[in-house]
Design an enzyme around this catalytic site. Structure first.
Site, PDB file in Angstrom:
ATOM      1  N   GLU A   1      47.016  34.015  24.765  1.00  0.00           N
ATOM      2  CA  GLU A   1      45.779  34.748  25.048  1.00  0.00           C
ATOM      3  C   GLU A   1      45.454  34.719  26.540  1.00  0.00           C
ATOM      4  OE1 GLU A   1      44.556  36.553  22.808  1.00  0.00           O
ATOM      5  OE2 GLU A   1      45.766  35.708  21.200  1.00  0.00           O
TER       6      GLU A   1
ATOM      7  N   GLY B   1      26.123  60.403  10.792  1.00  0.00           N
ATOM      8  CA  GLY B   1      24.777  60.839  10.426  1.00  0.00           C
ATOM      9  C   GLY B   1      24.675  62.276   9.973  1.00  0.00           C
TER      10      GLY B   1
ATOM     11  N   GLY C   1      32.328  65.969  11.783  1.00  0.00           N
ATOM     12  CA  GLY C   1      32.299  64.772  12.603  1.00  0.00           C
ATOM     13  C   GLY C   1      32.915  63.592  11.888  1.00  0.00           C
ATOM     14  N   PRO C   2      33.187  62.518  12.612  1.00  0.00           N
ATOM     15  CA  PRO C   2      33.767  61.316  12.013  1.00  0.00           C
ATOM     16  C   PRO C   2      32.831  60.706  10.970  1.00  0.00           C
ATOM     17  CG  PRO C   2      33.906  61.251  14.411  1.00  0.00           C
ATOM     18  CD  PRO C   2      33.005  62.386  14.072  1.00  0.00           C
ATOM     19  N   PRO C   3      33.350  59.864  10.094  1.00  0.00           N
ATOM     20  CA  PRO C   3      32.486  59.211   9.094  1.00  0.00           C
ATOM     21  C   PRO C   3      31.427  58.344   9.758  1.00  0.00           C
ATOM     22  CG  PRO C   3      34.816  58.974   8.522  1.00  0.00           C
ATOM     23  CD  PRO C   3      34.780  59.529   9.905  1.00  0.00           C
TER      24      PRO C   3
ATOM     25  N   ASP D   1      51.565  43.583  19.363  1.00  0.00           N
ATOM     26  CA  ASP D   1      51.544  44.083  20.742  1.00  0.00           C
ATOM     27  C   ASP D   1      52.719  45.012  21.010  1.00  0.00           C
ATOM     28  OD1 ASP D   1      49.318  42.484  21.189  1.00  0.00           O
ATOM     29  OD2 ASP D   1      50.555  40.772  21.771  1.00  0.00           O
TER      30      ASP D   1
END
Length: 653
Positions: free
Chosen positions: A421, A203, A198-200, A498
């Site tokens: 923005e 758990g 699993g990703p860091p 962007d």
């Protein structure tokens, strides 16, 4: 603290004692109460009648003058000494020489050296556990695994939230460790190894500890990098020692974190394999085949790179089972937040469900950091409870970066940023299937002069072509707004980020996801070539004609969405001006203000706005072109060779 001070005092007292003993032994006693007398002078004084009495102890002669003064001398073996003493009426006394055993004489002579050796051993034990102990100079081949007894592991399944499927996968491991005969009577064997992928921050380590805590068994923990050393064979020796310790404490759990450090595929990569790492891996493969299921040893390993592991490590009989511990969904994030909120005093207005909805893609570690940041905000303000407002500020800090209110921006640059923005926000509000606009700010944060934040209403695991095109349109909204208001010659470098993201997104749509009608649902793969000193370049393994077609399609996709954004902003020029003025006045506007503007109403003030929220510049520094904008609407990494839904949360810009 007192124990450490007492220990230091005792150590230095021992050092002083050793030095004094050595000095006295080798340097002799330089302070005598008696006068040292040459033997020739002693004989002359005896014959002159100046000496009253003497005491003879072997070769040592201690005597007293007529005036009571004491002296000492040594007999060189003069056979006429007694005749001279008796002839001159000197009182003579004597004592038998003290007899010492040979062992005692050796001990006395070697005592200072033995004391030095004892002191050296004491310091070595204090620093590393002795010669052969853990960490000592002769412990190269000893395992560095740290053992936690069943009483030391306080974590259980109640402390693990947001990973219900993973907990179900490993629940039978707990049952087996508690009652192994239940499975053995039916001929069943529990998996010898479990690989957590699993990703860091999701758990994996916490779940492994929870298994040991639920089963009440010893827990050995070690990192994959702790096996490998400079010397060939050391890692293999540590693997053997670790499994021997585990067998002595069975049933138990061995947890190897970041196993990819030692479990990489053999013979792969530049320069061939590494002898030490491959020998360590070979020994681990042998050890995992060498114990039976009834021994009660379960090896749990964790990695976020299962693709680089050696196939022999993943076959049945070693790591029989793979458990995926992924990023939590909105319900899982709410449960994780509740677990971490137990440690801080939270106010009644805190809504974990609302916070969970606003943190898509956050891992368990990210959510723990969010709770901690909120507590720090509360402490900084002197509050006794952590409120919803503190959590909102902590979330904005993590997602958008720290506010740089000390940065001075000119009025013209501030207005240009406001229009930029506002262009992003209006396009994001009007195009279909786009994530709702959450907040717009022209307060510099991190490397960005301003931010436009989009927040999904729910977790997304796949993206439609319409949604991706809307993303493209919103990415160009800022640049187009600058061009409409200030002219093409005034367009700034603020849109460089962007443009980069839009180009990668369009290329992925055409080359990876099959969203081009002309090229069809085919994968046009890009190969990454590694050069000298780790440099890399990407080359497309397609023909020249196909490459031209790909470039044309990418250009078409970008042009269509660019023109759509231009048309929308031209039609809503009045709203663009109103939103920019609101940003100039309040610096940050929220979702309700944006909705009011788009529906033709007065924007009003932000819900939590005060006069003190206005920027208070304190220096004359000015940000250069390096402060390119890093807006947070990129909820997936278009450069990754995977589905966009597999990406992390919006803080990655």
């Amino acid at each position: 603290m007192k124990n450490d001070m007492l220990k230091n005092i005792l150590i230095w007292a021992a050092v002083a004692l050793v030095l004094m003993s050595v000095f006295n032994h080798f340097g002799g006693n330089t302070q005598n109460t008696n006068t040292r007398l040459d033997y020739s002078q002693f004989i002359d004084q005896v014959r002159e009648g100046q000496i009253s009495r003497v005491n003879i102890e072997g070769p040592t002669i201690r005597g007293v003058y007529n005036n009571g003064e004491a002296f000492t001398t040594y007999n060189p073996g003069d056979p006429g000494l007694m005749g001279d003493l008796l002839q001159n009426r000197v009182t003579v006394s004597s004592q038998p020489p003290e007899k010492q055993s040979l062992l005692l004489q050796i001990f006395i002579s070697w005592f200072p050296m033995l004391l030095l050796i004892a002191l050296w051993i004491f310091f070595m034990r204090s620093m590393g556990g002795g010669l052969g102990g853990k960490g000592g100079p002769m412990s190269f081949g000893k395992s560095k695994a740290r053992m936690l007894s069943e009483d030391q592991v306080k974590v259980n399944f109640n402390d693990v939230a947001g990973a219900d499927e993973a907990k179900e996968e490993v629940a039978e491991l707990v049952d087996f460790l508690r009652d192994p005969t239940k499975y053995q009577n039916l001929g069943g064997q529990i998996p010898r190894g479990v690989l957590m992928v699993g990703p860091p921050g999701t758990g994996k380590t916490l779940l492994a500890k929870a298994i040991a805590g639920e089963a009440k068994v010893p827990f050995f923990t070690i990192s994959g990098s702790d096996f490998v050393e400079m010397f060939v064979g050391v890692g293999a020796s540590r693997v053997r020692d670790m499994f021997e310790q585990a067998k002595a404490h069975a049933p138990c759990i061995i947890f190897i974190d970041e196993i990819d450090a030692v479990g990489r595929s053999r013979g792969v990569g530049m320069g061939g394999g590494n002898d030490e790492r491959e020998q360590t891996l070979n020994q681990m493969l042998v050890e995992m085949d060498g114990f039976e299921g009834h021994e009660g040893i379960i090896v749990i390993a964790a990695t976020n790179r299962p693709d680089v592991l050696d196939p022999a490590l993943l076959r049945p009989g070693r790591f029989d089972r793979q458990v995926t511990v992924g990023l939590p969904d909105v319900r899982g994030r709410e449960q994780i937040l509740k677990v971490h909120m137990r440690k801080v005093p939270v106010a009644e207005d805190v809504k974990p469900a609302l916070i969970a909805r606003g943190t898509p893609g956050f891992s368990g570690a990210d959510l723990a950091n969010l709770v901690n940041e909120a507590a720090l905000f509360a402490a900084r303000l002197g509050d006794r409870m952590v409120t919803q407002g503190h959590f909102e500020k902590a979330k904005d800090k993590i997602l958008m970066g720290v506010e740089r209110r000390s940065m001075v921006m000119s009025e013209a640059e501030k207005r240009l940023t406001a229009y930029h923005e506002a262009g992003h926000a209006i396009i994001g509000y009007l195009v279909p299937e786009h994530d709702p606009v959450y907040k717009v700010s022209i307060i510099p944060r991190g490397r960005a002069l301003g931010v436009t934040m989009y927040l999904p209403e729910e977790d997304s695991w796949s993206y439609s072509k319409r949604k991706l095109e809307s993303q493209l349109s919103s990415l160009y909204g800022g640049r187009i707004a600058e061009e409409i208001i200030f002219g093409s010659d005034a367009v700034t470098t603020g849109a460089s980020n962007d443009i980069e993201r839009a180009t990668k997104l369009a290329r992925s749509m055409v080359m990876k996801w099959g969203l081009s009608d002309k090229l069809g649902p085919l994968l046009y793969e890009e190969e990454e070539q590694h050069g000298f000193l780790g440099s890399s370049s990407r080359t497309t393994s397609v023909s020249d004609e196909t490459a031209k077609l790909i470039d044309a399609e990418v250009r078409r996709v970008i042009d269509e969405n660019y023109k759509r954004s231009e048309r929308i902003l031209t039609e809503h020029r009045d709203k663009l001006d109103i939103m920019a003025e609101a940003l100039m006045q309040y610096e940050t506007i929220d979702a309700q203000q944006i909705k009011n503007i788009m529906e033709g109403r007065d924007p009003g003030k932000p819900a939590d706005w005060t006069e003190s929220d206005l920027a208070t510049p304190s220096n004359d520094s000015k940000e250069g072109d390096d402060s390119v904008e890093a807006k947070l609407d990129d909820t997936f990494d278009t450069s990754a060779d995977q589905d966009p839904s597999a990406e992390g949360h919006p803080k990655h810009s």
